[in-house]
Design a protein around this motif. Structure first.
Motif, PDB file in Angstrom:
ATOM      1  N   ARG A   1       0.844  -1.191   0.000  1.00 31.60           N
ATOM      2  CA  ARG A   1       0.000   0.000   0.000  1.00 31.60           C
ATOM      3  C   ARG A   1       0.879   1.240   0.000  1.00 31.60           C
ATOM      4  NH1 ARG A   1      -5.034  -1.886  -1.283  1.00 31.60           N
ATOM      5  NH2 ARG A   1      -5.501  -3.753  -0.081  1.00 31.60           N
ATOM      6  N   LEU A   2       0.669   2.115  -0.977  1.00 33.75           N
ATOM      7  CA  LEU A   2       1.522   3.285  -1.091  1.00 33.75           C
ATOM      8  C   LEU A   2       1.305   4.294   0.033  1.00 33.75           C
ATOM      9  CD1 LEU A   2       1.516   4.046  -4.932  1.00 33.75           C
ATOM     10  CD2 LEU A   2       3.402   3.184  -3.542  1.00 33.75           C
ATOM     11  N   TRP A   3       0.187   4.211   0.736  1.00 38.26           N
ATOM     12  CA  TRP A   3      -0.075   5.177   1.796  1.00 38.26           C
ATOM     13  C   TRP A   3       0.594   4.809   3.110  1.00 38.26           C
ATOM     14  CZ3 TRP A   3      -2.078   2.946   6.059  1.00 38.26           C
ATOM     15  CH2 TRP A   3      -2.789   1.760   5.907  1.00 38.26           C
TER      16      TRP A   3
ATOM     17  N   VAL B   1       5.554  10.909  -7.111  1.00 36.85           N
ATOM     18  CA  VAL B   1       4.397  10.065  -7.395  1.00 36.85           C
ATOM     19  C   VAL B   1       4.255   9.843  -8.899  1.00 36.85           C
ATOM     20  CG1 VAL B   1       1.888   9.936  -7.295  1.00 36.85           C
ATOM     21  CG2 VAL B   1       3.164  10.695  -5.296  1.00 36.85           C
TER      22      VAL B   1
ATOM     23  N   TYR C   1       6.010   2.115 -12.662  1.00 40.18           N
ATOM     24  CA  TYR C   1       5.185   0.940 -12.399  1.00 40.18           C
ATOM     25  C   TYR C   1       4.459   0.494 -13.667  1.00 40.18           C
ATOM     26  CZ  TYR C   1       5.847   1.968  -7.414  1.00 40.18           C
ATOM     27  OH  TYR C   1       6.378   2.203  -6.174  1.00 40.18           O
TER      28      TYR C   1
ATOM     29  N   LEU D   1       5.724  -2.653  -6.773  1.00 36.19           N
ATOM     30  CA  LEU D   1       5.086  -1.762  -5.807  1.00 36.19           C
ATOM     31  C   LEU D   1       5.778  -1.819  -4.454  1.00 36.19           C
ATOM     32  CD1 LEU D   1       2.631   0.118  -6.059  1.00 36.19           C
ATOM     33  CD2 LEU D   1       1.264  -1.637  -4.933  1.00 36.19           C
TER      34      LEU D   1
ATOM     35  N   GLN E   1       9.511   3.758  -2.236  1.00 35.53           N
ATOM     36  CA  GLN E   1       8.622   4.040  -1.108  1.00 35.53           C
ATOM     37  C   GLN E   1       9.341   4.853  -0.039  1.00 35.53           C
ATOM     38  OE1 GLN E   1       5.815   1.451   0.490  1.00 35.53           O
ATOM     39  NE2 GLN E   1       5.567   0.182  -1.314  1.00 35.53           N
TER      40      GLN E   1
ATOM     41  N   HIS F   1       9.438   8.516  -1.479  1.00 35.63           N
ATOM     42  CA  HIS F   1       8.122   9.154  -1.403  1.00 35.63           C
ATOM     43  C   HIS F   1       7.745   9.464   0.042  1.00 35.63           C
ATOM     44  CE1 HIS F   1       3.531   8.839  -1.726  1.00 35.63           C
ATOM     45  NE2 HIS F   1       3.884   9.999  -2.249  1.00 35.63           N
TER      46      HIS F   1
END
Length: 418
Positions: A18-20, A76, A83, A99, A105, A108
């Motif tokens: 999960r990118l968040w 992003v 990706y 991912l 990650q 970011h």
């Protein structure tokens, strides 16, 4: 393991996709750092710290706030482009591997955390939260954040340039497959014991969800069996597709079971969802690698070199997996659960069937495939040797049908040793 159903490691792996998650974690850390800086004011350490003008701190925070939002937005966009490129050049099944890229990650998350830090620090500064000692502390934290951002940005730019390339995608698939194969060597039955004897009569644990088995929490399944004085045989390994009301496991009891025995708790130890994941599924890694090779062999791409690289990767992984296991290396802590071993023949079907079919008309792929299978046929492991010889014969038959030049056929036949 923790709780019914999903294990902690399984949940962590899903959060990593999960990118968040990491930006949120880093942002919480930056907020804690800001309020921790305010504690310095009342600690008596101020006499040891140099004086910093408030205007200097405000300027630095303003620069961070203005620049970090732009860089985070740029990050992003670059990640999404990389990706998309990786998915198109590799296979959609490799998307989650890309991912999970730690560097992207990390970058970011650092940029977002720096933006959150600068905004909240500026607000608390304007509200008079800090005194003289706090000014220096927040200035030092801001300088440290600025240095971290620069270092991460420089390192990340080098990484993002390679993220969408096919080579790194293959390398990530190899690393993910190697991890699950190493886990399988230590726990070939997921921590349970091997299947013994024919399938007994008993009660069926069925799935109410149509999907793939992603994880089996064997520890919780063992505890359930202990509670009910029962034994369990797993019938659906991770990676298995389940139709409605498919049987996932069979349980049987020493004494006649009570009429109200709760099989739903046993079913909850199986995580079933739409897609396969790498966690406990060694075959899935070879499916992903094979799909990358098959796409490279398609007429639109025509890249036999990538298929050959994939074959070399598979041989390396399989050779490591079937090395002799030292005494005491296998872990079987949960002896009430019987789990079948991963089928070597099915794993070879996942790995080599598609490459043998799609590469049958390319002599260089056919020769390398035969050499790869010949190396695996020399294994001390009987099941692996038999599977390698079977696929060698199958690939040779396909090559004889697809190749139109007799010398090319002879090269493939010579490489096969037949």
């Amino acid at each position: 393991m923790a709780g019914k159903g999903k294990s902690i490691l399984f949940l962590i792996n899903r959060l990593r996709e999960r990118l968040w998650f990491r930006p949120a974690l880093f942002s919480v850390g930056s907020v804690i750092a800001i309020f921790a800086a305010g504690l310095v004011d009342g600690s008596g350490l101020g006499v040891w710290l140099p004086d910093i003008d408030r205007g200097t701190v405000e300027t630095l925070l303003s620069i961070l706030a203005a620049s970090m939002l732009v860089i985070a937005t740029f990050a992003v966009g670059s990640m999404v482009s990389a990706y998309t490129s990786a998915t198109q050049s590799g296979t959609p099944r490799s998307f989650k591997l890309v991912l999970r890229d730690d560097i992207s990650q990390l970058a970011h998350s650092t940029f977002v955390a720096a933006f959150i830090f600068s905004v909240i620090a500026r607000v608390t500064l304007d509200e008079g939260y800090f005194e003289d000692s706090g000014y220096f502390t927040i200035f030092a934290e801001a300088m440290g954040m600025f240095a971290l951002v620069v270092l991460v940005f420089v390192y990340w730019v080098d990484s993002i340039a390679r993220l969408g390339l096919l080579g790194p995608v293959i390398d990530r698939a190899e690393r993910a497959t190697r991890l699950v194969l190493q886990q399988n060597r230590r726990q070939p039955y997921l921590g349970g014991i091997p299947v013994a004897g024919p399938l007994p009569e008993g009660l069926s644990v069925t799935s109410e969800i149509v999907g793939c088995v992603q994880e089996i929490n064997v520890e919780d399944l063992h505890k359930w069996a202990q509670t009910h004085d029962a034994r369990v045989r797993v019938l659906a390994l991770p990676g298995s597709f389940l139709a409605p009301r498919a049987e996932m496991a069979r349980v049987w009891f020493r004494e006649p079971p009570p009429a109200d025995v709760d099989l739903s708790s046993a079913a909850a130890c199986f995580t079933v969802d739409n897609d396969r994941v790498f966690d406990q599924d060694p075959r899935f890694g070879f499916v992903v690698l094979s799909e990358i090779a098959m796409r490279a062999l398609s007429p639109a791409v025509n890249d036999p070199g990538t298929a050959i690289k994939v074959l070399q990767t598979m041989v390396r992984l399989l050779d490591e997996w079937r090395q002799p296991i030292p005494p005491g290396y296998i872990e079987t802590p949960w002896d009430r659960v019987e789990v079948p071993a991963v089928g070597v023949a099915k794993l070879f079907d996942d790995a080599f069937t598609g490459i043998g079919r799609d590469g049958a008309g390319m002599v260089e792929v056919g020769v390398d495939l035969q050499r790869s299978l010949a190396a695996l046929a020399d294994s001390h492991d009987r099941a692996m040797a038999d599977a390698a010889r079977y696929h060698s014969t199958l690939a040779l038959a396909r090559a004889e049908q697809a190749l139109t030049v007799s010398r090319d056929v002879e090269r493939v036949r010579k490489a096969s040793g037949q």
